[in-house]
Design a protein around this motif. Sequence first.
Motif, short mmCIF file in Angstrom:
data_model
loop_
_atom_site.label_atom_id
_atom_site.label_comp_id
_atom_site.label_asym_id
_atom_site.label_seq_id
_atom_site.Cartn_x
_atom_site.Cartn_y
_atom_site.Cartn_z
N ILE A 195 0.82 -1.22 0.00
CA ILE A 195 0.00 0.00 0.00
C ILE A 195 0.85 1.26 0.00
O ILE A 195 0.51 2.26 -0.65
CB ILE A 195 -0.99 0.01 1.18
CG1 ILE A 195 -0.25 0.06 2.53
CG2 ILE A 195 -1.93 -1.19 1.11
CD1 ILE A 195 -1.19 0.29 3.71
N ASP A 196 1.97 1.24 0.72
CA ASP A 196 2.82 2.44 0.77
C ASP A 196 3.43 2.74 -0.59
O ASP A 196 3.44 3.90 -1.04
CB ASP A 196 3.94 2.26 1.80
CG ASP A 196 3.41 2.21 3.23
OD1 ASP A 196 2.20 2.48 3.42
OD2 ASP A 196 4.18 1.90 4.15
N PHE A 197 3.92 1.71 -1.25
CA PHE A 197 4.58 1.96 -2.53
C PHE A 197 3.58 2.10 -3.67
O PHE A 197 3.91 2.72 -4.70
CB PHE A 197 5.61 0.87 -2.81
CG PHE A 197 6.86 1.04 -2.00
CD1 PHE A 197 7.79 2.00 -2.33
CD2 PHE A 197 7.08 0.27 -0.87
CE1 PHE A 197 8.94 2.18 -1.57
CE2 PHE A 197 8.23 0.43 -0.10
CZ PHE A 197 9.16 1.40 -0.44
N MET A 198 2.36 1.58 -3.52
CA MET A 198 1.32 1.90 -4.50
C MET A 198 0.99 3.38 -4.44
O MET A 198 0.70 4.01 -5.47
CB MET A 198 0.07 1.06 -4.24
CG MET A 198 0.16 -0.37 -4.72
SD MET A 198 -1.39 -1.28 -4.55
CE MET A 198 -2.31 -0.64 -5.94
N LEU A 199 0.99 3.93 -3.23
CA LEU A 199 0.73 5.36 -3.08
C LEU A 199 1.82 6.17 -3.79
O LEU A 199 1.52 7.12 -4.52
CB LEU A 199 0.67 5.74 -1.60
CG LEU A 199 0.49 7.22 -1.31
CD1 LEU A 199 -0.88 7.69 -1.76
CD2 LEU A 199 0.67 7.51 0.17
N ILE A 200 3.08 5.80 -3.57
CA ILE A 200 4.19 6.48 -4.25
C ILE A 200 4.06 6.33 -5.76
O ILE A 200 4.26 7.29 -6.52
CB ILE A 200 5.54 5.92 -3.77
CG1 ILE A 200 5.74 6.25 -2.28
CG2 ILE A 200 6.69 6.49 -4.60
CD1 ILE A 200 6.96 5.61 -1.67
N ASP A 201 3.70 5.14 -6.20
CA ASP A 201 3.48 4.87 -7.62
C ASP A 201 2.45 5.84 -8.19
O ASP A 201 2.62 6.39 -9.29
CB ASP A 201 3.00 3.42 -7.77
CG ASP A 201 2.77 3.02 -9.22
OD1 ASP A 201 2.95 3.86 -10.12
OD2 ASP A 201 2.40 1.85 -9.44
#
Length: 262
Positions: A195-201
């Motif tokens: 979820i954290d890196f999807m947000l950055i994505d």
Amino acid sequence: MSAGLLLNTTICFAIAIISLTFAAVITKNKPLWNDKTKPSLRALIALWTLVAITYFFTALRMMAAYTNNTELDLSVYYVAAIPFAFISVPLVYTLTYILTGNKQASTSVGLAFSILGLAYLMLLFGQGAMEPRVSYWSSLITINSDIAINIYLMGLFVLPTAMILGILALIFLRKVSKKQLYHTTLLLVSISFVIDFMLIDMITNIDVMQLVARTFVLIGTVLAYLSYFPPLTLQERLGIEEKRYETYNEIDETDPEVDVNA
């Protein structure tokens, strides 16, 4: 076009395949299922299925960018935004169920986050997005609504991350077996990675950062699979080997507040 776009496409397809495989394996693995674990496992299946669908369409976007089809790239972006908007729903359902053991409370929280997802989509489709900016590594699209980004920031990052940290703190404050600690901690860490890196994505406008974020999403999906189905050598090294995979009922069957059946 570029090899960078092909690499990006491959990573997106890998995320989709691993996530969908994980959801399918949980569905078919009968030893994981009982009356206590069914709600959280069904939510997890929905979570990883939504991740798979999102990155399947994202991979198609990268293929469209590779062929210089800007119109298809933008159209598929809108399609991918639909499952993307609702990833937080099964996530918060699972986390709430872990914390409370109450299906009604979990459903209520899930419905609240469904409203956030709908609000995000309404703002996205209402105000639209800019045309794709294709680079060597990726195709970047910026949406025209800062409010939509803030809604998604709250819905997928701030509140779920706080819940994950709370559950991890609760686990470490209690005396649990190595198996319970391994399963639960690795699953929550993997979800946090995703979820954290999807947000950055979603919010970055730097192509390399987007590629790195998707790489970490891929790592998160692999960790999630390993949290339920570790290889035998890893089980032996950690001292968690068993004849079959069990769910996390052993902490306290009578205390739903510390249930970690995720």
